[in-house]
Design an enzyme around this catalytic site. Structure first.
Site, PDB file in Angstrom:
ATOM      1  N   CYS A   9       0.868  -1.189   0.000  1.00 20.54           N
ATOM      2  CA  CYS A   9       0.000   0.000   0.000  1.00 20.54           C
ATOM      3  C   CYS A   9       0.898   1.230   0.000  1.00 20.54           C
ATOM      4  CB  CYS A   9      -0.965  -0.028   1.185  1.00 20.54           C
ATOM      5  SG  CYS A   9      -0.184   0.005   2.810  1.00 20.54           S
ATOM      6  N   ARG A  15      -3.263  -0.656   5.438  1.00 21.69           N
ATOM      7  CA  ARG A  15      -3.871  -1.703   4.606  1.00 21.69           C
ATOM      8  C   ARG A  15      -2.974  -2.913   4.359  1.00 21.69           C
ATOM      9  NH1 ARG A  15      -5.187   2.257  -0.155  1.00 21.69           N
ATOM     10  NH2 ARG A  15      -3.238   3.086   0.670  1.00 21.69           N
ATOM     11  N   ASP A 121      -8.235   3.851   1.523  1.00 26.12           N
ATOM     12  CA  ASP A 121      -7.254   4.233   2.544  1.00 26.12           C
ATOM     13  C   ASP A 121      -7.995   4.723   3.800  1.00 26.12           C
ATOM     14  OD1 ASP A 121      -5.251   5.319   4.025  1.00 26.12           O
ATOM     15  OD2 ASP A 121      -4.363   6.459   2.388  1.00 26.12           O
TER      16      ASP A 121
HETATM   17  P1  4NP Z   1      -1.731   2.839   4.190  1.00 22.64           P
HETATM   18  O1  4NP Z   1      -2.350   4.198   4.805  1.00 22.64           O
HETATM   19  O2  4NP Z   1      -1.218   3.190   2.798  1.00 22.64           O
HETATM   20  O3  4NP Z   1      -2.887   1.911   4.140  1.00 22.64           O
HETATM   21  O4  4NP Z   1      -0.625   2.404   5.135  1.00 22.64           O
HETATM   22  C1  4NP Z   1      -1.636   5.394   4.883  1.00 22.64           C
HETATM   23  C2  4NP Z   1      -0.797   5.622   5.950  1.00 22.64           C
HETATM   24  C3  4NP Z   1      -0.107   6.811   6.043  1.00 22.64           C
HETATM   25  C4  4NP Z   1      -0.264   7.798   5.076  1.00 22.64           C
HETATM   26  C5  4NP Z   1      -1.117   7.556   4.019  1.00 22.64           C
HETATM   27  C6  4NP Z   1      -1.794   6.363   3.902  1.00 22.64           C
HETATM   28  N1  4NP Z   1       0.418   9.045   5.189  1.00 22.64           N
HETATM   29  O5  4NP Z   1       0.221   9.911   4.325  1.00 22.64           O
HETATM   30  O6  4NP Z   1       1.205   9.223   6.134  1.00 22.64           O
END
Ligand code: 4NP
Length: 150
Positions: A9, A15, A121
């Site tokens: 992800c 995710r 997300d």
């Molecule tokens: P992930 O969610 O891609 O599912 O781990 C996110 C976690 C952090 C961030 C964006 C999406 N961020 O911008 O820090």
């Protein structure tokens, strides 16, 4: 069967650690090498987001991963690379040659019950988003496992 599976992800704290945990809970550990990574290095070294950990724990799934950045070598090392959304897909495919591209799929391609074309997300949203991630991943990982066994 000893297949190497990587879930990807953006941040590798919500995710894809959840996908790693959900899929791991469904399989015999000796049959798979399972890992996750993020296309960004924003959270390298961090544990999974505490909200994702809590929601997974309620379903009996323990998330133990530490965030790491997806690297081009992963395209060679892993047999199957499952991404969560179209942006992840584009970012991973940018690094892949033609043969490696065939290993990369959106995990929602394996959904059989739920109608989602990506895993949303949950990072900036509420509790509901984390439960939805786990619902989609449960469906998708069952479909993935079935397809790997065929
Ligand atoms: P992930 O969610 O891609 O599912 O781990 C996110 C976690 C952090 C961030 C964006 C999406 N961020 O911008 O820090």
């Amino acid at each position: 069967m000893n297949q190497k599976i990587l879930f990807v992800c953006l941040g590798n704290i919500c995710r894809s650690p959840a996908a790693e945990g959900v899929f791991s809970s469904m399989v015999e550990q000796k049959d798979f090498f399972i890992d996750s990574a993020g296309t960004s290095g924003f959270h390298s070294g961090d544990k999974a987001d505490f909200r994702m950990i809590e929601h997974a724990k309620k379903r009996g799934i323990e998330l133990t991963s530490k965030s790491r950045k997806f690297e081009p070598e992963d395209l060679e090392l892993f047999d199957h690379i499952l991404v969560m959304d179209d942006k992840n897909l584009r970012d991973v495919l940018k690094m892949a040659n033609a043969k490696q591209s065939k290993k990369v799929r959106k995990i929602t391609d394996y959904c059989t019950r739920l109608k989602y074309d990506h895993v949303p997300d949950p990072y900036y949203g509420g509790a509901q988003g984390f439960d939805l991630v786990l619902d989609i991943l449960d469906d998708a990982c069952q479909g993935l496992l079935k397809s790997l066994k065929q």
